[in-house]
Design a protein around this motif. Structure first.
Motif, PDB file in Angstrom:
ATOM      1  N   GLU A  88       0.850  -1.196   0.000  1.00 61.26           N
ATOM      2  CA  GLU A  88       0.000   0.000   0.000  1.00 61.26           C
ATOM      3  C   GLU A  88       0.884   1.244   0.000  1.00 61.26           C
ATOM      4  O   GLU A  88       1.779   1.381   0.816  1.00 61.26           O
ATOM      5  CB  GLU A  88      -0.870   0.006   1.241  1.00 61.26           C
ATOM      6  CG  GLU A  88      -1.787   1.187   1.321  1.00 61.26           C
ATOM      7  CD  GLU A  88      -3.241   0.809   1.082  1.00 61.26           C
ATOM      8  OE1 GLU A  88      -3.998   1.709   0.745  1.00 61.26           O
ATOM      9  OE2 GLU A  88      -3.562  -0.379   1.240  1.00 61.26           O
ATOM     10  N   ARG A 147      -7.351   4.292  -6.864  1.00 57.50           N
ATOM     11  CA  ARG A 147      -8.572   3.779  -6.238  1.00 57.50           C
ATOM     12  C   ARG A 147      -9.739   4.564  -6.823  1.00 57.50           C
ATOM     13  O   ARG A 147      -9.679   5.788  -6.921  1.00 57.50           O
ATOM     14  CB  ARG A 147      -8.498   3.954  -4.725  1.00 57.50           C
ATOM     15  CG  ARG A 147      -9.220   2.866  -3.978  1.00 57.50           C
ATOM     16  CD  ARG A 147      -9.067   2.994  -2.490  1.00 57.50           C
ATOM     17  NE  ARG A 147      -9.112   4.372  -2.094  1.00 57.50           N
ATOM     18  CZ  ARG A 147      -8.198   4.949  -1.349  1.00 57.50           C
ATOM     19  NH1 ARG A 147      -7.179   4.268  -0.909  1.00 57.50           N
ATOM     20  NH2 ARG A 147      -8.308   6.210  -1.026  1.00 57.50           N
ATOM     21  N   TYR A 191     -15.507   5.491  -3.753  1.00 61.33           N
ATOM     22  CA  TYR A 191     -15.330   6.317  -2.558  1.00 61.33           C
ATOM     23  C   TYR A 191     -16.493   6.108  -1.596  1.00 61.33           C
ATOM     24  O   TYR A 191     -17.593   5.737  -1.990  1.00 61.33           O
ATOM     25  CB  TYR A 191     -15.257   7.801  -2.944  1.00 61.33           C
ATOM     26  CG  TYR A 191     -14.275   8.050  -4.042  1.00 61.33           C
ATOM     27  CD1 TYR A 191     -12.929   8.241  -3.756  1.00 61.33           C
ATOM     28  CD2 TYR A 191     -14.672   8.037  -5.379  1.00 61.33           C
ATOM     29  CE1 TYR A 191     -12.011   8.434  -4.768  1.00 61.33           C
ATOM     30  CE2 TYR A 191     -13.758   8.218  -6.400  1.00 61.33           C
ATOM     31  CZ  TYR A 191     -12.422   8.420  -6.093  1.00 61.33           C
ATOM     32  OH  TYR A 191     -11.509   8.600  -7.093  1.00 61.33           O
ATOM     33  N   MET A 208     -11.145   6.478   6.321  1.00 61.44           N
ATOM     34  CA  MET A 208     -10.588   5.547   5.338  1.00 61.44           C
ATOM     35  C   MET A 208     -10.181   4.235   6.003  1.00 61.44           C
ATOM     36  O   MET A 208     -10.368   3.150   5.449  1.00 61.44           O
ATOM     37  CB  MET A 208      -9.369   6.193   4.656  1.00 61.44           C
ATOM     38  CG  MET A 208      -8.670   5.318   3.630  1.00 61.44           C
ATOM     39  SD  MET A 208      -9.758   4.727   2.333  1.00 61.44           S
ATOM     40  CE  MET A 208      -9.966   6.243   1.409  1.00 61.44           C
ATOM     41  N   TRP A 209      -9.675   4.343   7.214  1.00 62.70           N
ATOM     42  CA  TRP A 209      -9.250   3.141   7.968  1.00 62.70           C
ATOM     43  C   TRP A 209     -10.437   2.185   8.168  1.00 62.70           C
ATOM     44  O   TRP A 209     -10.304   0.982   8.007  1.00 62.70           O
ATOM     45  CB  TRP A 209      -8.677   3.609   9.313  1.00 62.70           C
ATOM     46  CG  TRP A 209      -8.030   2.531  10.132  1.00 62.70           C
ATOM     47  CD1 TRP A 209      -6.766   2.067  10.015  1.00 62.70           C
ATOM     48  CD2 TRP A 209      -8.627   1.805  11.215  1.00 62.70           C
ATOM     49  NE1 TRP A 209      -6.511   1.092  10.954  1.00 62.70           N
ATOM     50  CE2 TRP A 209      -7.649   0.910  11.706  1.00 62.70           C
ATOM     51  CE3 TRP A 209      -9.882   1.820  11.831  1.00 62.70           C
ATOM     52  CZ2 TRP A 209      -7.880   0.052  12.776  1.00 62.70           C
ATOM     53  CZ3 TRP A 209     -10.104   0.954  12.898  1.00 62.70           C
ATOM     54  CH2 TRP A 209      -9.121   0.074  13.356  1.00 62.70           C
ATOM     55  N   TYR A 243     -13.210   2.269   6.262  1.00 65.21           N
ATOM     56  CA  TYR A 243     -13.692   1.893   4.925  1.00 65.21           C
ATOM     57  C   TYR A 243     -12.919   0.687   4.383  1.00 65.21           C
ATOM     58  O   TYR A 243     -13.478  -0.248   3.812  1.00 65.21           O
ATOM     59  CB  TYR A 243     -13.536   3.103   3.994  1.00 65.21           C
ATOM     60  CG  TYR A 243     -13.925   2.889   2.549  1.00 65.21           C
ATOM     61  CD1 TYR A 243     -15.144   2.309   2.199  1.00 65.21           C
ATOM     62  CD2 TYR A 243     -13.086   3.320   1.524  1.00 65.21           C
ATOM     63  CE1 TYR A 243     -15.499   2.138   0.857  1.00 65.21           C
ATOM     64  CE2 TYR A 243     -13.426   3.163   0.188  1.00 65.21           C
ATOM     65  CZ  TYR A 243     -14.637   2.571  -0.146  1.00 65.21           C
ATOM     66  OH  TYR A 243     -14.978   2.417  -1.463  1.00 65.21           O
ATOM     67  N   GLU A 244     -11.590   0.710   4.605  1.00 60.63           N
ATOM     68  CA  GLU A 244     -10.746  -0.385   4.114  1.00 60.63           C
ATOM     69  C   GLU A 244     -11.147  -1.727   4.712  1.00 60.63           C
ATOM     70  O   GLU A 244     -10.831  -2.781   4.156  1.00 60.63           O
ATOM     71  CB  GLU A 244      -9.266  -0.123   4.470  1.00 60.63           C
ATOM     72  CG  GLU A 244      -8.619   0.918   3.596  1.00 60.63           C
ATOM     73  CD  GLU A 244      -7.264   1.380   4.149  1.00 60.63           C
ATOM     74  OE1 GLU A 244      -6.795   0.786   5.152  1.00 60.63           O
ATOM     75  OE2 GLU A 244      -6.714   2.338   3.588  1.00 60.63           O
ATOM     76  N   GLN A 245     -11.819  -1.699   5.856  1.00 62.46           N
ATOM     77  CA  GLN A 245     -12.158  -2.954   6.530  1.00 62.46           C
ATOM     78  C   GLN A 245     -13.604  -3.373   6.269  1.00 62.46           C
ATOM     79  O   GLN A 245     -14.126  -4.245   6.940  1.00 62.46           O
ATOM     80  CB  GLN A 245     -11.886  -2.800   8.025  1.00 62.46           C
ATOM     81  CG  GLN A 245     -10.452  -2.315   8.238  1.00 62.46           C
ATOM     82  CD  GLN A 245     -10.007  -2.377   9.670  1.00 62.46           C
ATOM     83  OE1 GLN A 245     -10.148  -3.414  10.317  1.00 62.46           O
ATOM     84  NE2 GLN A 245      -9.501  -1.260  10.167  1.00 62.46           N
ATOM     85  N   THR A 246     -14.226  -2.723   5.275  1.00 61.17           N
ATOM     86  CA  THR A 246     -15.587  -3.112   4.900  1.00 61.17           C
ATOM     87  C   THR A 246     -15.561  -3.863   3.580  1.00 61.17           C
ATOM     88  O   THR A 246     -14.586  -3.748   2.821  1.00 61.17           O
ATOM     89  CB  THR A 246     -16.482  -1.860   4.692  1.00 61.17           C
ATOM     90  OG1 THR A 246     -16.087  -1.226   3.463  1.00 61.17           O
ATOM     91  CG2 THR A 246     -16.381  -0.873   5.840  1.00 61.17           C
ATOM     92  N   TYR A 290     -14.880  -1.894   0.184  1.00 63.16           N
ATOM     93  CA  TYR A 290     -13.558  -1.435  -0.258  1.00 63.16           C
ATOM     94  C   TYR A 290     -13.136  -2.209  -1.515  1.00 63.16           C
ATOM     95  O   TYR A 290     -13.462  -3.380  -1.672  1.00 63.16           O
ATOM     96  CB  TYR A 290     -12.549  -1.656   0.870  1.00 63.16           C
ATOM     97  CG  TYR A 290     -11.199  -1.084   0.584  1.00 63.16           C
ATOM     98  CD1 TYR A 290     -10.997   0.291   0.575  1.00 63.16           C
ATOM     99  CD2 TYR A 290     -10.122  -1.915   0.299  1.00 63.16           C
ATOM    100  CE1 TYR A 290      -9.749   0.819   0.297  1.00 63.16           C
ATOM    101  CE2 TYR A 290      -8.872  -1.398   0.023  1.00 63.16           C
ATOM    102  CZ  TYR A 290      -8.688  -0.035   0.025  1.00 63.16           C
ATOM    103  OH  TYR A 290      -7.462   0.487  -0.253  1.00 63.16           O
ATOM    104  N   ASP A 291     -12.377  -1.561  -2.415  1.00 63.60           N
ATOM    105  CA  ASP A 291     -11.987  -2.152  -3.703  1.00 63.60           C
ATOM    106  C   ASP A 291     -10.974  -3.285  -3.503  1.00 63.60           C
ATOM    107  O   ASP A 291      -9.806  -3.044  -3.221  1.00 63.60           O
ATOM    108  CB  ASP A 291     -11.377  -1.053  -4.592  1.00 63.60           C
ATOM    109  CG  ASP A 291     -10.937  -1.582  -5.953  1.00 63.60           C
ATOM    110  OD1 ASP A 291     -11.178  -2.775  -6.235  1.00 63.60           O
ATOM    111  OD2 ASP A 291     -10.367  -0.785  -6.723  1.00 63.60           O
ATOM    112  N   TYR A 312      -7.799  -3.168  -5.728  1.00 61.96           N
ATOM    113  CA  TYR A 312      -6.840  -2.070  -5.615  1.00 61.96           C
ATOM    114  C   TYR A 312      -5.460  -2.642  -5.277  1.00 61.96           C
ATOM    115  O   TYR A 312      -5.325  -3.427  -4.335  1.00 61.96           O
ATOM    116  CB  TYR A 312      -7.324  -1.105  -4.528  1.00 61.96           C
ATOM    117  CG  TYR A 312      -6.385   0.038  -4.233  1.00 61.96           C
ATOM    118  CD1 TYR A 312      -5.898   0.849  -5.251  1.00 61.96           C
ATOM    119  CD2 TYR A 312      -5.994   0.313  -2.917  1.00 61.96           C
ATOM    120  CE1 TYR A 312      -5.038   1.897  -4.973  1.00 61.96           C
ATOM    121  CE2 TYR A 312      -5.140   1.370  -2.630  1.00 61.96           C
ATOM    122  CZ  TYR A 312      -4.660   2.149  -3.668  1.00 61.96           C
ATOM    123  OH  TYR A 312      -3.809   3.185  -3.389  1.00 61.96           O
TER     124      TYR A 312
END
Ligand SMILES: [Zn+2]
Length: 621
Positions: A474, A549, A552, A595-596, A598-601, A604-605, A608
């Motif tokens: 990342e 990415r 959003y 964002m932290w 979001y990444e764990q849902t 999230y893409d 990416y």
């Protein structure tokens, strides 16, 4: 019209004058050659190769005492005249440059075998040589013209063409060749005017062997595929240090991707060519790179060329390839004559050693290694090997202009003993997969791979299988994915860091490209597709889209969702609180905090930073 042109010229001049520094008088640059280290006296048996001034087949360069080189039109006209007179010769265009010039190749066969198929039927070995991949380094062109004459109309070296066939591309970078000037290569002693290093689009052809951006290298790779030469010579001139050697050459070492060929070049080719050059008054040496990039005090490096270079590419595809670097500080005449001797001996040697070379080539083409080295480095554990070196004297002084240390070469010949440093320890290696799969969205990459002659199969139905995928680090976290600051060769190069490989079940869409590694160019395939290979399409920037990415989450939905996640998951809450405590920048940024979460849902893409090219592990053949 005339007055408008004059006006335009005048306004350009005013603009330049307004923006540029005051011009330095042209006389200052009239004799920069006198600033070069001394050339020393030289005479050698090879001088007898030059024909008298009244010879009807004198080459354009010989007519100019081998001090100058003809332009494209004169070169081509002379060759066309020779081809008309010599039944052993034909000329074919292998492609066109960006500016529309034909890239000519002379086909030489004593048997009149002018197609690849007819040539193979002669059973004779085939030498391919080209000059001017860097068009300012053009010695090979003028040497080749002399040799073609002597093997045909002049009848002096006919036996050479009886024993081997010859393909000769006098100028590969034809557009660069016509950017002629006396001011193109400041470190090079002649010819009077010479071409420019790169092509009309400023691309360096000798960095293009894997990505194949240029028409010129694409044409050359077509020649490799179609004609299948036994030996390939890429003729250059050096930059850099001074020493006694006038002709330096080599393959890509003994321990690269074609070890049998590497050994043949060192043990069979080098001694024979050395002997021929010495007998003709030349001073042959191995390829020389000063370890400190300045002088010989810290020894010389023997590096491994990546496959973007001609010799690295030859190594990767098991094509015996020799890089020839004439020494830029030796006069043009001496360099051209040395190249003639090297070309002639290469023809003679091929006839004698056809069997040993084909055995080496077949051995490398048939080997299917378990792993492929991607990156080599200096082996610090190896004892330093000291070797004799034919140096010239040097001293260092403080430069008033640069403010730093500068080398002055004294011209005094001396033999010294210096460390020879091998850059041959594999430091990054990839296990060979059974195959790679490229999704159809990246068909352009598959297309370029196909240009190399690698067999590709397109799947006709979706394929679900266990596959290894690479997830890139990342950006900004763990190991940052670093971007090189400047474009290089028209590309944004990326450093993929250390990608993480995972074996997962994946479905590839219909139309995906499946490329087996079980083929002679399997190693090249690995070198073009493994993320950590310096010449992978990933590092050349062919997959830049994956670094963006594209979906959003708005704060009005993430904020309530984040609170719900914290309430439902005590472990997540602990991790969040630790991060707040340890990372002030994070704690201070509402965007980073959301964002932290979001990444764990699952929103999230998942794609990416996932490298789209997958590996099919070997056991799943
Ligand atoms: Zn070069």
């Amino acid at each position: 019209m005339k007055s408008r042109i004059a006006l335009l010229t005048f306004s350009l001049f005013v603009q330049t004058a307004a923006h540029a520094q005051p011009a330095v008088a042209a006389e200052v640059f009239a004799d920069t050659e006198s600033l070069l280290p001394p050339a020393g006296d030289w005479s050698g048996k090879s001088e007898s190769l030059v024909v008298p001034a009244n010879d009807p087949w004198i080459t354009p360069a010989e007519r100019m005492q081998l001090a100058a080189t003809p332009d494209y039109a004169e070169t081509v006209a002379w060759l066309q005249k020779l081809v008309r007179a010599a039944p052993e010769l034909e000329m074919v265009s292998i492609g066109r440059s960006l500016e529309g010039r034909d890239i000519w190749m002379v086909v030489a066969s004593a048997d009149g075998a002018f197609t690849a198929e007819a040539m193979r039927k002669t059973g004779k070995p085939l030498l391919l040589a080209h000059s001017g991949i860097h068009a300012g380094e053009i010695d090979g062109k003028d040497a080749g013209l002399m040799l073609l004459r002597d093997m045909t109309v002049a009848a002096k070296r006919k036996p050479l063409l009886e024993g081997a066939n010859f393909l000769f591309i006098p100028v590969l970078n034809v557009d660069g060749h016509e950017r002629r000037s006396a001011y193109n290569r400041i470190n090079q002693r002649g010819p009077l005017e010479m071409g420019w290093r790169t092509n009309a689009r400023n691309q360096n052809l000798n960095r293009d062997f894997t990505k194949l951006d240029t028409a010129e290298v694409r044409a050359l790779v077509r020649v490799f595929r179609q004609w299948q030469p036994d030996l390939y010579l890429d003729l250059h001139v050096t930059d850099g240090a001074d020493y006694q050697y006038d002709i330096t050459f080599g393959g890509n070492g003994r321990d690269g991707w074609s070890p049998a060929i590497g050994n043949w070049i060192e043990d069979v080719y080098r001694p024979a060519v050395n002997e021929a050059l010495l007998a003709n008054g030349h001073q042959p040496g191995g390829l020389i790179f000063a370890a400190n990039n300045m002088d010989m005090q810290d020894g010389v490096l023997t590096w491994k060329a990546d496959p973007r270079f001609s010799n690295g590419y030859g190594d990767a595809i098991h094509l015996p390839a020799v890089l020839v670097e004439n020494h830029s500080l030796k006069p043009y005449r001496r360099r051209v004559l040395g190249t003639y001797v090297l070309l002639a001996e290469s023809m003679a040697l091929l006839a004698r050693e056809q069997a040993s070379l084909q055995a080496a080539t077949n051995s490398d083409r048939q080997s299917r290694p378990q792993s492929v080295p991607l990156v080599f480095a200096r082996d610090e554990s190896q004892a330093v090997k000291m070797v004799p070196f034919k140096a010239v004297g040097s001293e260092r002084y403080h430069g008033a202009a640069s403010g730093g240390e500068v080398v002055r070469w004294t011209g005094q010949p001396l033999t010294i003993t210096i460390p020879e440093i091998f850059v041959n320890k594999p430091v990054v290696t990839a296990q060979m997969p059974a195959a790679y799969i490229i999704p159809p969205a990246w068909g352009d990459v598959a297309g370029r791979i196909g240009l190399h002659g690698i067999e590709i199969e397109q799947i006709t139905e979706p394929l679900t299988t266990q596959a290894e995928i690479y997830r890139l680090p990342e950006a900004g976290i763990a190991q940052p994915t670093a971007w090189t600051p400047n474009p290089f060769e028209g590309h944004a190069r990326i450093d993929p860091g250390e990608p993480v490989r995972q074996l997962i079940e994946t479905t590839f869409p219909q139309g995906s490209y499946r490329i087996s590694t079980d083929q002679p160019l399997g190693e090249l395939l690995v070198l073009m597709l493994e993320p950590q290979a310096p010449d992978s399409f990933l590092q050349w920037g062919f997959f830049l889209e994956i670094f963006t990415r594209t979906e959003y989450a708005e704060a009005y939905v993430m904020e309530p969702l984040a609170r719900k996640m914290l309430d439902d998951d005590p472990a997540l809450r602990t991790r969040f609180e630790e991060k707040l405590a340890n990372d002030p920048a994070f704690a201070a940024s509402p965007q980073q905090r959301l964002m932290w979460f979001y990444e764990q849902t699952p929103f999230y893409d998942a794609q990416y930073l996932v490298y789209p090219v997958a590996r099919i592990p070997r056991q799943q053949k």
